[in-house]
Design an enzyme around this catalytic site. Structure first.
Site, PDB file in Angstrom:
ATOM      1  N   GLY B 849      38.634   3.006   1.149  1.00 13.46           N
ATOM      2  CA  GLY B 849      39.704   2.011   1.107  1.00 13.46           C
ATOM      3  C   GLY B 849      40.882   2.387   0.221  1.00 13.46           C
ATOM      4  CD  GLU B 850      40.872   1.111  -4.715  1.00 15.70           C
ATOM      5  OE1 GLU B 850      41.609   1.627  -5.537  1.00 15.70           O
ATOM      6  OE2 GLU B 850      40.550  -0.082  -4.757  1.00 15.70           O
ATOM      7  CG  MET B 851      41.215   9.211  -0.249  1.00 16.55           C
ATOM      8  SD  MET B 851      41.953   9.337   1.376  1.00 16.55           S
ATOM      9  CE  MET B 851      40.680   8.646   2.406  1.00 16.55           C
TER      10      MET B 851
END
Lengths: 110, 889
Positions: B849-851
């Site tokens: 999700g963050e990458m």
């Protein structure tokens, strides 16, 4: 400059991490021997059977549910009143009993 | 002038209705309040900007928030509830579920109604026709890709080409690698999922906060006397009415629920008014008189670090945290380097921009001396938020419930409105609803930190990186929150995909009077990757090396050290990702070569990222329980504001136990029922909470092997427990050394390389993204739609961060001033996946999700450079900045 992470201490011959509010980082690091040392540091020269009953309840509850008991659970589980519980541990229920029982801080883990 | 009432006859979802309305009544209020049709969402303060309230009126997609009921005589109105129900859904609702187009679900009912209106007149729309029809519907989660997919799939359903059952995965299908519909998807599609603003709370009082119009001032007095006498007002609370610490404390207790003697940022709350209606509360809040004495406003770290700067918090300096990272001998390596580049890269304060405005409700449950204070809100860390609220409010007997939550992207790590609502519920002993406007929500929530990074990067004659230096100054804003955590995350991932033997980095976190920073998708690394990945292109250019080959050539290898000196123990499949994207890169470069003359120039840019998963000392817990019906429920506080954590937990359960999908459940949104599993942040959920769930499920499976059956009655007969607590702990526990920044770091990584293809108008400076491509390896994929959805949404968010978005306190007030991504700004996307299992991954998996946006901005900035020769070193790369940079060449 303060380091807002984990602080390692050697207690009972073991390296144990505590967070910035003095909670065990890992409840698995708790032992009765360590609890006695921490209690002594906190001004409790002796842990009575009542103290151990409360701490065992905390640990058993956490081991089953994966979360800390609320006061209503403590009252039911220990058959002690809130005022009795608060006065039993320096720092009261949350910052005293819960911390001494080795439960982690729910605010940790980012 | 007196209101002139009017009787209107109309139909709502097929039922004739008579409505007596005043001239100003809006359709959104008739539907939401009058008829409890809560699929009709509100986000944009009734400005017609977001489309979340879209309904079909007389066959046309209509924004209910700007449509007056008085104009609807004879109208036929259809809402999402009128299309279908979870038990009997409409084909369009099925199409959204089966396309993976539903993440948080807040925009979904409006999207579905826009789809209905479009397909009724054009059952086979093209992509361009869809984009035009949806020009007024916003989504922050998906990047619009899967919404376009859903409209096209719905068209196929409507045209009778295929049926939902032709493509719907069966509960008995493989559990890993299959896009089983999310458990929550259908209720979101049908508009029956209740977000906080949808919760019915009979007799609730409405709350409005009195907020500071000043960024830094002493509060010399608060006069509530006029407000308290106003119609409908029940009372006003100030800091003195809060019984606890009045501090919302993660690490440092500097952020008050209600300010006492001083305000530190624009919008700080100093009082709260409760009244019978929201309008009454808002009117009375305006009548509260606050006397301020203005203080100098420190609007940048440079101002805050000046010798004569006032101290924002009396008990600590403005320079509130420092952390170096010293590895090897950077000075020596720079002296010997064949090529050195350097530059200064600045990023902006930004809003995470979930579509759902802030909202919370609070009430006392039960009677007696110690009733339960129930808080319903949108926290992604319900146990942590509850602990913070218990301290702040001085009330222990509490339960936090997470309602369905309309996106978050880091913002909902912080307690915001819950503190004020809870304090009012305790004070007045009445149910409280606090739903601020979008403008107020944008003003009061935490933001992405602005970084000012000076980077120096060196390589030897063979093109190997030899040294990196960074000086990082972070604007932490007015409150500490988890500022040091965000900064350390950036430092942990400082060298990203590469092996850099010598590093000399210094970082400073500084209080200012700007909006306080906290978690935001990527949380630190996107800012430093902007500097690193642009410097990589600068260095490749200086060495006359291809940027893709240069990156691959410098990939870290298992067994080499990362920035913190930690020896990487896990696989490092970055070179393979470079190989995977290479054909796409070569195609893009070929296409670019035909667009190098004239006003419109095309460019191709890359950005890589190794995003850490499983930070030292992280831990999580989850419970697996065998139920009466021989199904299994996982209990874990894994908040799901859109990522698909309900999919993850149920698919893991079905995989571990060999159960069909319809026999597994997840309970995640209630502190009374779940294990305290930590926040849904940092892409830790699959790795940590999923890992804890797998541990619990494996214990249950082993017990079933002993019993001989996964049957509740057999377990009971055998005297076996049906309840198992699982844990996952990161093996490394030490902190970074405060003097050198050396120490253990994340035990695994998700790897990616992204490629941007852009067109730059060299006359106007406008940048158009043609396509983004991501090659990613996060380990085995549990649910392909969820992975793709995170990547697509992340790339779209990264593009906004690169080109448009910036939060300016007091000026960023709505979705237009924020420059929210639209169908018009959307672009083609491609996701290439590899699935290398990680040593301690959850069934080999990590998280994405963050990458997904970490390297998007540098890829776009590098593409702009490739197109027209200018580096934009100050985000966002607005047309004005690009044009100015071009004029300097």
């Amino acid at each position: 400059m303060q380091e807002f992470g984990r602080e390692a201490r050697i207690l009972a011959g073991r390296k144990i991490y505590f967070d910035w509010e003095g909670f065990f980082w890992d409840s698995g690091d708790w032992s009765e021997e360590v609890a006695v040392l921490l209690a002594w540091e906190g001004g409790l020269s002796e842990l009575t059977a009542t103290h151990w009953k409360v701490m065992r309840f905390f640990r058993d509850y956490y081991a089953y549910h994966g979360r800390a008991p609320l006061n209503r659970h403590l009252r039911e589980g220990t058959e002690l009143s809130l005022s009795e519980l608060e006065s039993l541990f320096p720092g009261g229920i949350r910052l005293g009993a819960r911390r001494l029982s080795g439960l982690p801080n729910p605010k940790s883990c980012f | 002038m007196e209101d002139i009432m009017k009787k209107i006859n109309l139909k709502i979802n097929g039922r004739p209705r008579q409505v007596v309305t005043d001239p100003d009544m809006l359709l959104v209020d008739l539907l939401r309040v009058g008829h409890r049709l809560t699929s009709v969402k509100q986000s944009c303060d009734r400005k017609g900007q977001c489309g979340a309230c879209t309904v079909v009126v007389n066959g046309k997609a209509t924004l209910a928030c700007i449509t007056k009921v008085a104009s609807l005589e004879g109208a036929d109105i259809i809402t999402d509830e009128g299309l279908g129900t979870p038990a009997n859904p409409h084909l369009i609702q099925e199409a959204y579920v089966l396309s993976g187009a539903i993440q948080c679900g807040f925009c979904t009912p409006g999207m579905i109604m826009a789809t209905k209106a479009l397909l009724d007149v054009n059952p086979d729309p093209s992509t361009e026709e869809i984009k035009k029809a949806f020009r007024r519907n916003l989504c922050r989660c998906t990047g619009y890709i899967k919404i376009i997919d859903a409209v096209k799939l719905a068209g196929r359903f409507v045209r009778g080409e295929i049926k939902p059952e032709d493509i719907r995965p069966k509960p008995t299908d493989a559990k890993m690698g299959v896009s089983h519909p999310r458990p929550s998807a259908m209720i979101k599609a049908c508009g029956t999922a209740e977000f906080t603003g949808d919760i019915e709370l009979p007799g609730a009082l409405e709350l409005a906060a009195v907020r500071s119009p000043h960024a830094h001032a002493l509060v010399k007095g608060i006069d509530t006397s006029v407000a308290e006498k106003m119609p409908g007002v029940v009372g006003v609370i100030t800091a003195k009415d809060i019984k606890g610490t009045n501090r919302l404390k993660y690490i440092i207790g500097d952020r008050p629920v209600l300010c006492e003697g001083k305000v530190q940022q624009l919008g700080d709350a100093v009082a709260a008014v409760v009244a019978n209606t929201r309008e009454q509360a808002l009117a009375a809040a305006k009548a509260v008189k606050v006397k301020y004495e203005l203080l100098p406003v420190l609007s940048s770290p440079q101002e805050a670090l000046a010798e004569d700067a006032p101290q924002i918090h009396a008990d600590r300096p403005n320079l509130c945290y420092v952390q170096p990272v010293i590895k090897g001998d950077a000075a020596g390596a720079f002296a010997k380097a064949a090529a050195v580049v350097e530059g200064r890269f600045k990023t902006q304060i930004n809003h995470q921009a979930p579509m759902e405005p802030e909202a919370s409700v609070a009430f006392l449950e039960g009677d007696g001396e110690d009733p339960v204070l129930v808080i319903i809100g949108r926290s992604i860390n319900i146990h942590g938020s509850m602990a913070i609220l218990q301290q702040a409010l001085g009330y222990e007997n509490m339960r936090y419930e997470e309602a369905y939550s309309g996106g978050q992207f880091g913002l909902k790590l912080e307690v915001v409105t819950e503190g004020i609502a809870g304090a009012a519920a305790l004070h007045f002993k009445r149910p409280i609803r606090y739903i601020p406007s979008l403008e107020e929500s944008i003003l009061i929530t935490s933001k992405r930190h602005a970084f000012d990074t000076h980077i120096k990067l060196a390589a030897d004659a063979k093109g190997k990186l030899t040294a990196m230096a960074m000086d990082i100054v972070v604007d932490n804003g007015a409150y500490y929150s988890i500022g040091d955590v965000i900064l350390r995350r950036a430092l942990h991932m400082l060298s990203s995909s590469y092996y850099i033997p010598n590093i000399d980095t210094h970082s400073r976190l500084v209080y200012t009077n700007n909006p306080y920073g906290s978690a935001a998708r990527g949380a630190g690394p996107p800012q430093t990757h902007y500097a690193l990945e642009c410097a990589m292109d600068m260095l490749a250019e200086k060495l006359k090396l291809d940027p893709l080959e240069f990156r691959k050539h410098n990939s870290l290898k298992t067994g080499q050290t990362k920035a913190t000196g930690y020896v990487e123990p896990d696989v490092w499949p970055f070179p393979e990702l470079c190989d995977a994207i290479k054909p796409f890169y070569e195609r893009a470069k070929n296409e670019r070569s035909a667009h190098q003359n004239g006003t419109i120039r095309r460019g191709v840019g890359l950005g890589a990222a190794a995003f850490g998963i499983g930070q030292p000392a992280d831990k999580a817990a989850a419970v697996a329980e065998l139920d009466f019906d021989d199904g299994v429920t996982v209990y874990a506080a894994a908040a799901d504001p859109g990522e698909g954590n309900d999919s993850m937990l149920t698919q893991l359960a079905a995989q571990v136990l060999g159960l069909p999908m319809d026999k597994v459940r997840a309970v995640s949104r209630n502190t009374d029922q779940t294990a305290a599993s930590g926040p849904a942040s940092g892409s830790r959920i699959t790795y940590m909470i999923g890992g804890a769930a797998v541990d619990a499920l494996t214990q249950l499976k082993n017990a079933a092997l002993e019993v001989g059956s996964l049957s509740y009655s057999a377990f009971k007969e055998a005297g076996k427990p049906t309840h198992y607590l699982g844990e996952k702990k990161i093996l490394e526990t030490a902190s970074l050394d405060p003097d050198t920044g050396q120490g253990p770091t994340f035990e695994s990584n998700v790897h990616a390389i992204q490629m941007a293809e852009v067109e730059v108008n060299t006359e106007t400076g406008e940048v158009k993204i043609l396509r983004m491509t991501t090659a990613v390896d996060a380990g085995p994929i549990i649910n392909p739609h969820n992975v793709q959805g995170q990547l697509e949404g992340g790339m779209d968010m990264g593009a906004g961060y690169a080109l448009r978005e910036e939060h300016i306190a007091g000026k960023t007030k709505d979705w237009v001033s924020f420059k929210f991504p639209t169908m018009k700004t959307s672009f083609d996307m491609e996701v290439l996946t590899r699935e290398t299992p990680r040593i301690r991954g959850t069934l080999g998996a990590t998280g994405v999700g963050e990458m997904s946006m970490v390297s998007t901005a540098p890829a776009i900035i590098n593409a702009i450079k490739d197109a027209c020769g200018v580096w934009i070193q100050d985000l966002p790369a607005t047309p004005a900045k690009v044009k100015a940079a071009l004029s300097r060449t």
